[in-house]
Design a protein around this motif. Structure first.
Motif, PDB file in Angstrom:
ATOM      1  N   TYR A   1       0.835  -1.205   0.000  1.00 60.09           N
ATOM      2  CA  TYR A   1       0.000   0.000   0.000  1.00 60.09           C
ATOM      3  C   TYR A   1       0.869   1.254   0.000  1.00 60.09           C
ATOM      4  N   ARG A   2       1.901   1.255   0.842  1.00 60.13           N
ATOM      5  CA  ARG A   2       2.738   2.443   1.002  1.00 60.13           C
ATOM      6  C   ARG A   2       3.509   2.766  -0.272  1.00 60.13           C
ATOM      7  N   THR A   3       4.046   1.742  -0.942  1.00 61.72           N
ATOM      8  CA  THR A   3       4.831   1.970  -2.150  1.00 61.72           C
ATOM      9  C   THR A   3       3.993   2.639  -3.231  1.00 61.72           C
ATOM     10  N   PHE A   4       2.823   2.104  -3.479  1.00 62.50           N
ATOM     11  CA  PHE A   4       1.969   2.698  -4.510  1.00 62.50           C
ATOM     12  C   PHE A   4       1.447   4.052  -4.071  1.00 62.50           C
ATOM     13  N   GLY A   5       1.087   4.179  -2.814  1.00 63.69           N
ATOM     14  CA  GLY A   5       0.550   5.441  -2.315  1.00 63.69           C
ATOM     15  C   GLY A   5       1.530   6.586  -2.482  1.00 63.69           C
ATOM     16  N   THR A   6       2.791   6.321  -2.230  1.00 67.83           N
ATOM     17  CA  THR A   6       3.810   7.350  -2.381  1.00 67.83           C
ATOM     18  C   THR A   6       3.950   7.765  -3.847  1.00 67.83           C
ATOM     19  N   ALA A   7       4.024   6.791  -4.740  1.00 61.62           N
ATOM     20  CA  ALA A   7       4.182   7.102  -6.161  1.00 61.62           C
ATOM     21  C   ALA A   7       2.956   7.833  -6.703  1.00 61.62           C
ATOM     22  N   ALA A   8       1.771   7.385  -6.328  1.00 60.08           N
ATOM     23  CA  ALA A   8       0.545   8.022  -6.823  1.00 60.08           C
ATOM     24  C   ALA A   8       0.417   9.445  -6.294  1.00 60.08           C
ATOM     25  N   THR A   9       0.766   9.645  -5.049  1.00 63.70           N
ATOM     26  CA  THR A   9       0.694  10.988  -4.467  1.00 63.70           C
ATOM     27  C   THR A   9       1.671  11.928  -5.148  1.00 63.70           C
ATOM     28  N   LEU A  10       2.896  11.453  -5.357  1.00 66.29           N
ATOM     29  CA  LEU A  10       3.891  12.299  -6.023  1.00 66.29           C
ATOM     30  C   LEU A  10       3.469  12.648  -7.447  1.00 66.29           C
ATOM     31  N   ALA A  11       2.915  11.693  -8.169  1.00 67.39           N
ATOM     32  CA  ALA A  11       2.477  11.968  -9.548  1.00 67.39           C
ATOM     33  C   ALA A  11       1.313  12.958  -9.568  1.00 67.39           C
ATOM     34  N   SER A  12       0.328  12.744  -8.712  1.00 67.97           N
ATOM     35  CA  SER A  12      -0.850  13.614  -8.710  1.00 67.97           C
ATOM     36  C   SER A  12      -0.518  15.020  -8.235  1.00 67.97           C
ATOM     37  N   VAL A  13       0.140  15.101  -7.108  1.00 69.84           N
ATOM     38  CA  VAL A  13       0.482  16.421  -6.559  1.00 69.84           C
ATOM     39  C   VAL A  13       1.515  17.106  -7.451  1.00 69.84           C
ATOM     40  N   GLY A  14       2.454  16.329  -7.989  1.00 69.77           N
ATOM     41  CA  GLY A  14       3.461  16.900  -8.882  1.00 69.77           C
ATOM     42  C   GLY A  14       2.833  17.484 -10.138  1.00 69.77           C
ATOM     43  N   GLY A  15       1.892  16.764 -10.726  1.00 66.28           N
ATOM     44  CA  GLY A  15       1.213  17.268 -11.921  1.00 66.28           C
ATOM     45  C   GLY A  15       0.442  18.545 -11.632  1.00 66.28           C
ATOM     46  N   PHE A  16      -0.241  18.567 -10.512  1.00 64.25           N
ATOM     47  CA  PHE A  16      -0.995  19.763 -10.149  1.00 64.25           C
ATOM     48  C   PHE A  16      -0.053  20.931  -9.851  1.00 64.25           C
ATOM     49  N   LEU A  17       1.052  20.663  -9.166  1.00 54.98           N
ATOM     50  CA  LEU A  17       2.015  21.702  -8.836  1.00 54.98           C
ATOM     51  C   LEU A  17       2.637  22.296 -10.096  1.00 54.98           C
ATOM     52  N   VAL A  18       2.968  21.449 -11.060  1.00 64.57           N
ATOM     53  CA  VAL A  18       3.514  21.942 -12.329  1.00 64.57           C
ATOM     54  C   VAL A  18       2.501  22.848 -13.021  1.00 64.57           C
ATOM     55  N   TYR A  19       1.246  22.438 -13.022  1.00 67.83           N
ATOM     56  CA  TYR A  19       0.194  23.252 -13.644  1.00 67.83           C
ATOM     57  C   TYR A  19       0.074  24.615 -12.951  1.00 67.83           C
ATOM     58  N   VAL A  20       0.067  24.627 -11.641  1.00 66.40           N
ATOM     59  CA  VAL A  20      -0.056  25.886 -10.896  1.00 66.40           C
ATOM     60  C   VAL A  20       1.155  26.774 -11.140  1.00 66.40           C
ATOM     61  N   LEU A  21       2.346  26.183 -11.125  1.00 69.19           N
ATOM     62  CA  LEU A  21       3.553  26.988 -11.347  1.00 69.19           C
ATOM     63  C   LEU A  21       3.586  27.557 -12.765  1.00 69.19           C
ATOM     64  N   LEU A  22       3.195  26.751 -13.755  1.00 76.03           N
ATOM     65  CA  LEU A  22       3.132  27.273 -15.124  1.00 76.03           C
ATOM     66  C   LEU A  22       2.103  28.383 -15.239  1.00 76.03           C
ATOM     67  N   SER A  23       0.972  28.230 -14.580  1.00 75.97           N
ATOM     68  CA  SER A  23      -0.059  29.271 -14.622  1.00 75.97           C
ATOM     69  C   SER A  23       0.435  30.559 -13.987  1.00 75.97           C
ATOM     70  N   SER A  24       1.238  30.430 -12.949  1.00 74.02           N
ATOM     71  CA  SER A  24       1.720  31.616 -12.244  1.00 74.02           C
ATOM     72  C   SER A  24       2.888  32.287 -12.951  1.00 74.02           C
ATOM     73  N   PHE A  25       3.837  31.499 -13.430  1.00 72.66           N
ATOM     74  CA  PHE A  25       5.086  32.079 -13.922  1.00 72.66           C
ATOM     75  C   PHE A  25       5.260  32.019 -15.442  1.00 72.66           C
ATOM     76  N   ALA A  26       4.389  31.326 -16.139  1.00 71.08           N
ATOM     77  CA  ALA A  26       4.494  31.253 -17.603  1.00 71.08           C
ATOM     78  C   ALA A  26       3.127  31.553 -18.222  1.00 71.08           C
TER      79      ALA A  26
END
Length: 109
Positions: free
Chosen positions: A5-30
């Motif tokens: 559970y922990r292995t997948f949870g970590t990878a899924a969280t990083l992918a989801s939050v990372g994708g959203f963070l990239v979108y927010v940063l691009l919206s703010s700075f690009a």
């Protein structure tokens, strides 16, 4: 079960939050890049925003698939073992109770 559970949870969280963070940063700075039109009125920013739904849907689908393949079989085995142990304990308790009641005489008050 925890490690699966922990292995997948970590990878899924990083992918989801990372994708959203990239979108927010691009919206703010690009903002200039995000406002570039792709097709008609569809901009890069709007397309990336819609891709967030695809990313979340993909993450959920992978989560369900992972749970069914890795975690659920372990859970079912543990649950079966628990029921088996409970049945044995109940049978032993009934056998003990039967032994206690068989040669018992009426006791004094």
């Amino acid at each position: 079960m925890r490690s699966a559970y922990r292995t997948f949870g970590t990878a899924a969280t990083l992918a989801s939050v990372g994708g959203f963070l990239v979108y927010v940063l691009l919206s703010s700075f690009a903002a200039g890049m995000m406002n570039q039109p792709l097709v008609g009125h569809l901009t890069i920013g709007l397309a990336l925003g819609l891709c967030q739904f695809l990313l979340m849907g993909g993450t959920i689908w992978l989560y369900v698939r992972h749970m069914r393949r890795r975690v659920d079989p372990v859970t079912h085995r543990l649950r079966a073992r628990l029921h088996e142990n409970e049945a044995q304990a109940k049978a032993q308790a009934q056998a003990q109770q039967t032994r206690n009641h068989t040669g018992r005489q009426w006791g004094a008050w």
